[in-house]
Design an enzyme around this catalytic site. Sequence first.
Site, mmCIF file in Angstrom:
data_model
loop_
_atom_site.group_PDB
_atom_site.id
_atom_site.type_symbol
_atom_site.label_atom_id
_atom_site.label_comp_id
_atom_site.label_asym_id
_atom_site.label_seq_id
_atom_site.Cartn_x
_atom_site.Cartn_y
_atom_site.Cartn_z
ATOM 1 N N LYS A 1 5.422 -110.219 0.567
ATOM 2 C CA LYS A 1 5.169 -109.147 0.041
ATOM 3 C C LYS A 1 3.847 -109.320 -0.983
ATOM 4 C CE LYS A 1 9.356 -106.715 0.494
ATOM 5 N NZ LYS A 1 10.510 -105.884 -0.026
ATOM 6 N N ASP B 1 8.998 -99.497 -1.366
ATOM 7 C CA ASP B 1 10.403 -100.033 -1.996
ATOM 8 C C ASP B 1 10.979 -99.226 -3.229
ATOM 9 O OD1 ASP B 1 10.707 -102.102 -0.314
ATOM 10 O OD2 ASP B 1 9.741 -103.567 -1.365
#
Length: 271
Positions: free
Chosen positions: A65, A101
């Site tokens: 990420k 997220d």
Amino acid sequence: MDRYAVVGHPVSHSLSPRIHAIFARATGEALEYSVLEAPLDGFDSAMREFFASGARGANVTLPFKVEGLAFAHSASERAKIAGAANFLAARDGRIEADNTDGAGLVADLERNARFSIRGRRILMMGAGGAARGVVAPLLAQAPALLVVANRTPDRARELVGRFESLGPVRAADLASVPREGFDLVLNATSTSVHGEALALPREALSRNALAYDMAYGKSAQAFVAAARASGFRACDGLGMLVEQAAESFELWRGRRPATAPVLEELGPLRA
Ligand code: ATR
């Protein structure tokens, strides 16, 4: 057909292709979504090849990420604040990064778990990448307090320092969590993913607290089961996964898919 993938290592177990296939069917969008396992030291070249072949976008998962953010030409404010991206889109020959997220976690808490964040006291265990991605979206919902407790307290202090201007956030040592009567405890450590057990600081929680593991399925089982055995309401992060996927799908396709049917279909996989 427009192509997308989830990129990670390992990634073969990912539910994302299944989730996006259901979204595509329900919205009538023609797209293909697959898994792409990049070598641990080969994220950039795998992504360059993927987008050079005409792919439209990717979800980025562990452990890439942070690299996902660096790979993009530009990034949303929330991805920059998180220091990580789970979303890439090819637009006009450029790669844009975002982070869905936090929005996924907030949506799952508010809509699916019926937990209203405003005015509540939140304990987040962990101060790594997963934790960092959700702090700003949680603070945006105006909780009364967010305490970030970490095994290495310095790391919690460092993380909190980045977000202090956004709301009431404090650092703590996971070994001595303050007894603040927390309404929600989030497991944002990597323990579930690594199959380790993480003790619940029961004395620090209110009796009606919700225990939430950001991992899902089998990984989250031990934490969720222990919380339930202690009398708390508990859930895993499957809903967060589905909600971040819906947010990603909308950013790519301009259409918001319904998440309830997906949660129902994947329900048996829940911890
Ligand atoms: P991720 O991207 O999954 O968050 P990470 O950035 O490596 O992974 O962070 C892992 C987090 O889980 C950290 O907060 C880590 O605590 P430390 O900073 O003290 O290492 C936490 N963690 C991992 N194993 C743990 C354990 N056995 N007990 C408590 N916390 C643990």
